[in-house]
Design an enzyme around this catalytic site. Sequence first.
Site, mmCIF file in Angstrom:
data_model
loop_
_atom_site.group_PDB
_atom_site.id
_atom_site.type_symbol
_atom_site.label_atom_id
_atom_site.label_comp_id
_atom_site.label_asym_id
_atom_site.label_seq_id
_atom_site.Cartn_x
_atom_site.Cartn_y
_atom_site.Cartn_z
ATOM 1 N N ALA A 120 -5.268 1.045 19.383
ATOM 2 C CA ALA A 120 -6.456 2.020 19.244
ATOM 3 C C ALA A 120 -7.594 1.824 20.038
ATOM 4 C CB ALA A 120 -6.784 1.889 17.727
ATOM 5 N N GLU A 137 -7.110 0.585 6.472
ATOM 6 C CA GLU A 137 -6.940 -0.946 6.721
ATOM 7 C C GLU A 137 -6.903 -1.326 7.897
ATOM 8 O OE1 GLU A 137 -5.907 -3.090 3.133
ATOM 9 O OE2 GLU A 137 -6.431 -1.376 2.012
ATOM 10 N N HIS A 141 -9.445 -5.097 12.130
ATOM 11 C CA HIS A 141 -8.659 -5.917 12.992
ATOM 12 C C HIS A 141 -9.258 -5.338 14.536
ATOM 13 C CE1 HIS A 141 -5.593 -7.183 10.391
ATOM 14 N NE2 HIS A 141 -5.431 -6.329 10.154
HETATM 15 N N1 SAH Z 1 -2.213 1.544 7.471
HETATM 16 C C1 SAH Z 1 -1.212 0.898 7.019
HETATM 17 C C2 SAH Z 1 -1.285 -0.811 7.490
HETATM 18 C C3 SAH Z 1 -2.293 -1.419 7.186
HETATM 19 S S1 SAH Z 1 -2.597 -3.149 7.805
HETATM 20 C C4 SAH Z 1 -0.820 1.062 5.569
HETATM 21 O O1 SAH Z 1 -1.890 1.314 5.155
HETATM 22 O O2 SAH Z 1 0.255 0.506 4.896
HETATM 23 C C5 SAH Z 1 -3.436 -3.038 9.359
HETATM 24 C C6 SAH Z 1 -2.355 -2.460 10.493
HETATM 25 O O3 SAH Z 1 -3.181 -1.977 11.625
HETATM 26 C C7 SAH Z 1 -1.406 -3.173 11.065
HETATM 27 O O4 SAH Z 1 -0.052 -2.129 11.213
HETATM 28 C C8 SAH Z 1 -1.757 -3.569 12.253
HETATM 29 O O5 SAH Z 1 -0.735 -3.759 13.402
HETATM 30 C C9 SAH Z 1 -2.729 -2.470 12.801
HETATM 31 N N2 SAH Z 1 -3.563 -2.552 13.882
HETATM 32 C C10 SAH Z 1 -4.370 -3.671 14.057
HETATM 33 N N3 SAH Z 1 -4.963 -3.548 15.162
HETATM 34 C C11 SAH Z 1 -4.485 -2.493 15.609
HETATM 35 C C12 SAH Z 1 -4.962 -1.964 17.095
HETATM 36 N N4 SAH Z 1 -5.810 -2.365 17.883
HETATM 37 N N5 SAH Z 1 -4.372 -0.953 17.295
HETATM 38 C C13 SAH Z 1 -3.195 -0.010 16.741
HETATM 39 N N6 SAH Z 1 -2.869 -0.731 15.504
HETATM 40 C C14 SAH Z 1 -3.567 -1.909 14.990
#
Ligand code: SAH
Length: 269
Positions: A120, A137, A141
């Site tokens: 992202a 969520e 990260h």
């Molecule tokens: N949105 C999903 C998962 C939430 S968990 C749901 O609600 O079921 C967080 C998610 O963000 C994970 O899939 C993780 O791999 C993703 N994520 C974390 N950092 C990211 C980044 N820099 N770019 C894209 N995806 C990312």
Amino acid sequence: MFDAFSREVGDYYDQANELLRAMFTDNVHYGYWPDPSSIDPLAEAGERMTEQLYERLDVSAGHKVLDVGCGVGKPAAWLARKTGATVKGANVSRNQLEVARDRVRSEGLEDRVSFDLADAMHLPYADDSFDRIWAIESMIHMPDRDQVMREMARVLRPGGRLAIADIVVRGTLDDVATAVVEGFCTLSTARSLEHIDNYPALVEKAGLDLLELTDVSEQTRPTGPAVLPAFDVLLPTLGEEGVAQSKKAWGDMFDLPQYGYVLLTAGKP
Ligand code: SAH
């Protein structure tokens, strides 16, 4: 192109994918309990969280929607079925993407739901290419929230809408709370938790208009006790002491008065 921390997050989700699915169901996010004292199962509360975002996003058939950090694709598939929209999921975890792609194949949604291995921080999409975006969520990260907000604003078309669900902190953090938050971030491979009061500025700096921001901390707090027993699935890998430490890092976060969760909507002028 992957940021170094995004790669670490991808590795974490690759490795923890099956455990997280066992702990949270395929909605890899917190639950939403309208009445926090009547605690029904996490599986239902997790569906309700997806619905909370759906209600805010105003998606119609024919819209192109981007799901930033799409997990194992359950929310993306749900949204496509519910609305008739076309949904693209972006994620840094190969293993999660494999599950997501199997899901849309078995549900016959391949023509409308697809997924990219993408960070992202550097979204591989043209300017103004999506009508709607949601990030459920995934913001905890992100190596740099400002950059991700700018990226989401860039790929959203003028008149488009963005909805975010994020775990945050509230109030004043003393040393004890700071240590608890750090322990939680380490446990979850989260970069940091944003302070809820900073969100309006974060949205505006990205050139978006804040439409609505709701503090749903108490409606999500039951996620703590609801998930806690599931940490026992980690026993074979972490042992008893490791599981006890993880449970403490998790449980302490939800006991903090400063624990917070925000739902917000923004529009691109
Ligand atoms: N949105 C999903 C998962 C939430 S968990 C749901 O609600 O079921 C967080 C998610 O963000 C994970 O899939 C993780 O791999 C993703 N994520 C974390 N950092 C990211 C980044 N820099 N770019 C894209 N995806 C990312």
